[in-house]
Design a protein around this motif. Structure first.
Motif, PDB file in Angstrom:
ATOM      1  N   ILE A 124      12.040   6.484  16.940  1.00  0.00           N
ATOM      2  CA  ILE A 124      13.066   5.494  16.307  1.00  0.00           C
ATOM      3  C   ILE A 124      13.445   6.246  15.278  1.00  0.00           C
ATOM      4  N   LYS A 125      13.358   7.319  14.668  1.00  0.00           N
ATOM      5  CA  LYS A 125      13.723   8.140  13.421  1.00  0.00           C
ATOM      6  C   LYS A 125      15.164   8.027  13.482  1.00  0.00           C
ATOM      7  N   ARG A 126      15.629   8.309  14.588  1.00  0.00           N
ATOM      8  CA  ARG A 126      17.357   8.365  14.526  1.00  0.00           C
ATOM      9  C   ARG A 126      18.125   7.297  14.446  1.00  0.00           C
ATOM     10  N   TYR A 127      17.285   6.065  14.686  1.00  0.00           N
ATOM     11  CA  TYR A 127      18.058   4.693  14.360  1.00  0.00           C
ATOM     12  C   TYR A 127      17.824   4.395  13.003  1.00  0.00           C
ATOM     13  N   ASN A 128      17.630   5.306  12.089  1.00  0.00           N
ATOM     14  CA  ASN A 128      17.793   5.000  10.696  1.00  0.00           C
ATOM     15  C   ASN A 128      16.781   3.598  10.439  1.00  0.00           C
ATOM     16  N   PRO A 129      15.463   3.845  10.495  1.00  0.00           N
ATOM     17  CA  PRO A 129      14.575   2.574  10.293  1.00  0.00           C
ATOM     18  C   PRO A 129      14.497   2.380   8.844  1.00  0.00           C
ATOM     19  N   LYS A 130      14.736   1.143   8.398  1.00  0.00           N
ATOM     20  CA  LYS A 130      14.982   1.000   6.956  1.00  0.00           C
ATOM     21  C   LYS A 130      13.394   0.490   6.199  1.00  0.00           C
ATOM     22  N   ILE A 171      17.268   0.585  21.232  1.00  0.00           N
ATOM     23  CA  ILE A 171      15.818   0.304  20.286  1.00  0.00           C
ATOM     24  C   ILE A 171      14.913  -0.562  20.929  1.00  0.00           C
ATOM     25  N   ASN A 172      15.537  -1.622  21.630  1.00  0.00           N
ATOM     26  CA  ASN A 172      14.825  -2.604  22.506  1.00  0.00           C
ATOM     27  C   ASN A 172      14.140  -1.780  23.741  1.00  0.00           C
ATOM     28  N   ALA A 173      14.708  -1.040  24.374  1.00  0.00           N
ATOM     29  CA  ALA A 173      14.352  -0.004  25.151  1.00  0.00           C
ATOM     30  C   ALA A 173      12.909   0.797  24.888  1.00  0.00           C
ATOM     31  N   ILE A 174      13.066   1.089  23.993  1.00  0.00           N
ATOM     32  CA  ILE A 174      12.180   2.092  23.526  1.00  0.00           C
ATOM     33  C   ILE A 174      10.914   1.159  22.961  1.00  0.00           C
ATOM     34  N   CYS A 175      11.111   0.121  22.371  1.00  0.00           N
ATOM     35  CA  CYS A 175      10.135  -0.655  21.933  1.00  0.00           C
ATOM     36  C   CYS A 175       9.311  -1.335  23.224  1.00  0.00           C
ATOM     37  N   GLU A 176      10.074  -1.513  24.239  1.00  0.00           N
ATOM     38  CA  GLU A 176       9.335  -2.082  25.528  1.00  0.00           C
ATOM     39  C   GLU A 176       8.507  -1.132  25.950  1.00  0.00           C
ATOM     40  N   ALA A 177       8.895   0.267  26.024  1.00  0.00           N
ATOM     41  CA  ALA A 177       8.058   1.369  26.315  1.00  0.00           C
ATOM     42  C   ALA A 177       6.725   1.368  25.748  1.00  0.00           C
ATOM     43  N   TYR A 178       6.719   0.867  24.343  1.00  0.00           N
ATOM     44  CA  TYR A 178       5.404   0.802  23.631  1.00  0.00           C
ATOM     45  C   TYR A 178       4.888  -0.599  23.270  1.00  0.00           C
ATOM     46  N   ASN A 179       5.074  -1.515  24.301  1.00  0.00           N
ATOM     47  CA  ASN A 179       4.328  -2.692  24.339  1.00  0.00           C
ATOM     48  C   ASN A 179       5.019  -3.546  23.304  1.00  0.00           C
ATOM     49  N   GLY A 180       6.270  -3.495  23.246  1.00  0.00           N
ATOM     50  CA  GLY A 180       6.865  -4.055  22.096  1.00  0.00           C
ATOM     51  C   GLY A 180       8.261  -4.842  22.278  1.00  0.00           C
ATOM     52  N   LYS A 181       9.025  -5.374  21.413  1.00  0.00           N
ATOM     53  CA  LYS A 181      10.015  -6.072  21.335  1.00  0.00           C
ATOM     54  C   LYS A 181      10.700  -6.380  19.916  1.00  0.00           C
TER      55      LYS A 181
END
Lengths: 564, 158
Positions: free
Chosen positions: B140-146, B103-113
């Motif tokens: 991030i759908k597959r990581y079950n966002p709540k 999740i963190n890696a994906i966030c970083e790809a989108y200017n996030g954390k």
């Protein structure tokens, strides 16, 4: 000067030159009414319903050209006034409407006679204010008058909580209005005007399309000159009646749903529409994709949002039509009136083919005859207000208007019940003219209580009911488009209008013949007291010609031809 | 919307006064215009606020929207530019049991954390162009966002 909020309201109205306020008191506005009692700077006309107060202010404004003022209380007083606000908004009538509100400490508590007035008036006013501090009142009221009358005019609503009218604060009305975010553009772009004049000079079949904005900006006499100088024929919208005199050779007639055949055909055949203060309303254009299909469009309007809203303008000119027409007059020398000789002839032929007329083929009086007869007898000496429906269209079609502000009618909103209170306001604004309300047997009952106002204030409005015992316009549509199922439009059960008028202290006439009508009208004018002339007219007469809703202007239902 | 409805960003500078937001939103609802997103905040050291409205409509409708907005008395300026920098923020809540490093890696790809870690959930923040936020939310759908919250777009003309 340290004075109360209520006193500020009075001082502001006097400073604005207001001579007449229409209104109805109540709890939340009582502080202001207490100050009205003490002052003699303006007269207050007590209507018998808040809706009527606003319509009367509209009529006053339309007849005088000044800002109309109405005052009402909170809650139901305000909600009753909303129809008037909406009506003024649709027809761009400058009003300042002041309402009382519950004290600030009670706002939001569902207090007695509390309603979110500015929330309700927001979509039907040009602007509105909830005043929360008396120290703001001078600025707010000055802005209200300025906003109402400038740019595209419209109603401004000022809601004042009761404790604010009691609050003492500094009052200085001398500061000029400074609204950084509101600067209407009033002078037309000279380059655009030059291009427009060139386009007119190059066109073969130009047509003036005159709208109500001309009346609002007091530009009718400039427009008359422009039309005369250019020799270009003109059609008027419903709102623009009186811009050109009825006997002006270049005036074709009204266009639109109940416009004349010649006016609508001219609009369909023109190659250059010159729209002055008109907004391409659906009742004017009919089917948009077929409207003036082969024409270029010059559109002069004070409101940029009206330009290219419905019909794309090739030459948009934002400005006050009075200024723009004056600018056009300077440049119009290059337009040669002789070029349009055959075009004028074409239009005359249209008019000869299907003139705007009616058949006198029944025993009962024809409603159109009544309108024509009023015109013959009173002509220029009367101001004509109307309600809404068939009678309104006949009045617009057949009255011989000779000047701007002679015609007062609810165009945009189409408010039944407008006519009588409006005619009261018209009489207050122009006492030297006879104030006529041409109405129907449906509409008159929607503000009939104003007989009391007219009697009390000696405002002798003459109500002429074209009585067909029907809610006539709806009945006409039911006849034409609903297979004659006259659902809830039969008004056979009616009061005795003569007695109704007499009960209030007015006079009344029931008329079944032309001779009786003449007598009734002459007596009403002579007696100078509010009157109802209840004219029994042909029941099933339709307003013709007619463009069915959504149809093209050139596809009219026409009056049947009769062999002579 | 008919005739080639387009997504457009309209920025409105208004006087910061009572009920000004209602005037804007009433105009949109009353005239049948769309609001996809709307953000509003005061402009520092001024009496104005700036609204960023993402809307859609034909060229004619967009032109009407800007003109009608202009007609409102407290409106100072209306910008409707195509060439602009546009950003949006999204906060997303994930169960702590998900693969946090992914999740963190994906966030970083989108200017996030990751901005918050609790006992049961983590919260991430990303800030990017609205279209890229769409992609991120897909990824991030597959990581079950709540829970997901988007800020709506803010924009500045170049």
């Amino acid at each position: 000067m340290q004075i109360s909020g209520a006193q500020m309201v009075i001082e502001a109205l006097i400073a604005e030159g207001v001579d007449t306020v229409f209104g109805y008191p109540g709890g939340a506005i009582m502080n202001v009414y207490d100050e009205i009692y003490k002052q003699d700077g303006f007269q207050h006309i007590l209507t018998r319903h808040e809706q009527a107060a606003v319509h009367a202010a509209e009529g006053y404004s339309k007849a005088s050209g000044k800002v109309g003022v109405a005052m009402i209380t909170s809650g139901p007083g305000f909600t009753n006034a909303v129809t008037g606000l909406a009506d003024a908004y649709m027809d761009s009538i400058p009003l300042v409407v002041i309402s009382g509100q519950v004290p600030m400490s009670l706002i939001g508590t569902d207090a007695f006679q509390e309603i979110d007035a500015v929330g309700i008036s927001r979509p039907c006013t040009k602007h509105n204010y909830l005043v929360t501090d008396a120290a703001d009142l001078a600025r707010v009221l000055k802005e209200a008058f300025y906003i109402a009358a400038s740019g595209r005019p419209g109603p401004v609503h000022v809601d004042i909580p009761k404790d604010v009218t009691a609050q003492i604060a500094e009052f200085d009305y001398s500061k000029p209005v400074e609204i950084e975010t509101y600067k209407p553009n009033v002078v037309g772009n000279p380059r655009q005007i030059k291009k427009a004049i060139e386009a007119i000079a190059n066109s073969k079949r130009p047509l003036f399309y005159l709208g109500g904005g001309i009346i609002n900006s007091n530009a009718a006499y400039e427009v008359r000159e422009l039309v005369k100088k250019t020799g270009i024929p003109a059609v008027e919208t419903f709102m623009a009646r009186g811009t050109l005199a009825h006997d002006d050779e270049l005036l074709i007639s009204m266009l639109g749903m109940h416009g004349s055949y010649a006016a609508n055909m001219a609009m369909s055949e023109t190659d250059m529409v010159i729209a002055l203060g008109a907004r391409f309303d659906d009742r004017v254009t009919g089917k948009l994709s077929e409207f003036a299909k082969n024409a270029g469009v010059i559109h002069v309007d004070i409101d940029p949002a009206s330009i290219s809203k419905l019909v794309n303008a090739d030459f948009p000119i934002v400005g006050d039509v009075k200024n723009v027409v004056a600018q056009m007059l300077e440049k119009c020398g290059e337009i040669n009136p002789d070029n349009y000789e055959s075009w004028r002839e074409t239009i005359n032929n249209f008019d000869e083919l299907h003139p705007l007329t009616f058949h006198e083929d029944t025993d009962r009086i024809k409603p159109q005859w009544v309108v024509k007869r009023v015109g013959e007898l009173l002509g220029d000496s009367a101001n004509i207000s109307t309600d809404v429906g068939q009678h309104q269209m006949w009045a617009a079609q057949f009255y011989p208007f000779s000047r701007p502000r002679q015609w007062i009618s609810s165009g945009g909103l189409g408010t039944m019940g407008f006519g009588f209170p409006a005619a009261i306001g018209v009489k207050a604004a122009a006492p030297e003219k006879i104030s006529i309300n041409i109405t129907g047997d449906g509409s008159i009952l929607m503000n009939i209580q104003e007989l009391m106002t007219a009697v009390e204030k000696k405002l002798p409005v003459i109500n002429i009911i074209l009585n067909n015992n029907y809610l006539g316009m709806v009945r006409q549509w039911q006849t034409l488009f609903y297979d004659k199922r006259h659902s809830e439009t039969d008004l056979s059960v009616q009061p005795d209008f003569v007695k109704v008028s007499e009960a209030f202290g007015g006079i009344g006439y029931r008329v079944t013949t032309k001779e009786e009508f003449d007598i009734a009208l002459k007596e009403s004018v002579a007696k100078n007291v509010v009157s109802i002339i209840d004219v029994v007219v042909e029941r099933l007469e339709n307003v013709m010609p007619m463009v069915p809703a959504g149809g093209s202007l050139f596809n009219m239902m026409l009056l049947e031809k009769k062999e002579k | 919307m008919t005739e080639n409805s387009e997504r457009r960003v309209v920025s409105v500078i208004v006087v910061n006064e009572a009920s000004v937001l209602s005037r804007i939103t009433d105009l949109f609802s009353g005239r049948g215009y769309n609001i996809t997103s709307l953000t509003v905040a005061p402009i520092p050291d001024s009496k104005y606020s700036r609204l960023t409205i993402v809307t859609s409509g034909s060229v004619r409708v967009i032109e009407q929207i800007t003109k009608q907005l202009h007609k409102l008395i407290p409106v100072l300026k209306v910008y409707e530019h195509a060439d602009l920098v546009e950003k949006e923020m999204a906060l997303v809540k994930f169960p702590i049991t998900e693969n946090i490093s992914d999740i963190n890696a994906i966030c970083e790809a989108y200017n996030g954390k990751i901005v918050n870690v609790g006992n049961d959930v983590i919260i991430t923040m990303v800030a990017d162009e609205p279209k890229r936020i769409d992609h991120y939310l897909e990824a991030i759908k597959r990581y079950n966002p709540k829970e997901i919250v988007r800020s709506g777009a803010v924009a500045l003309e170049r």
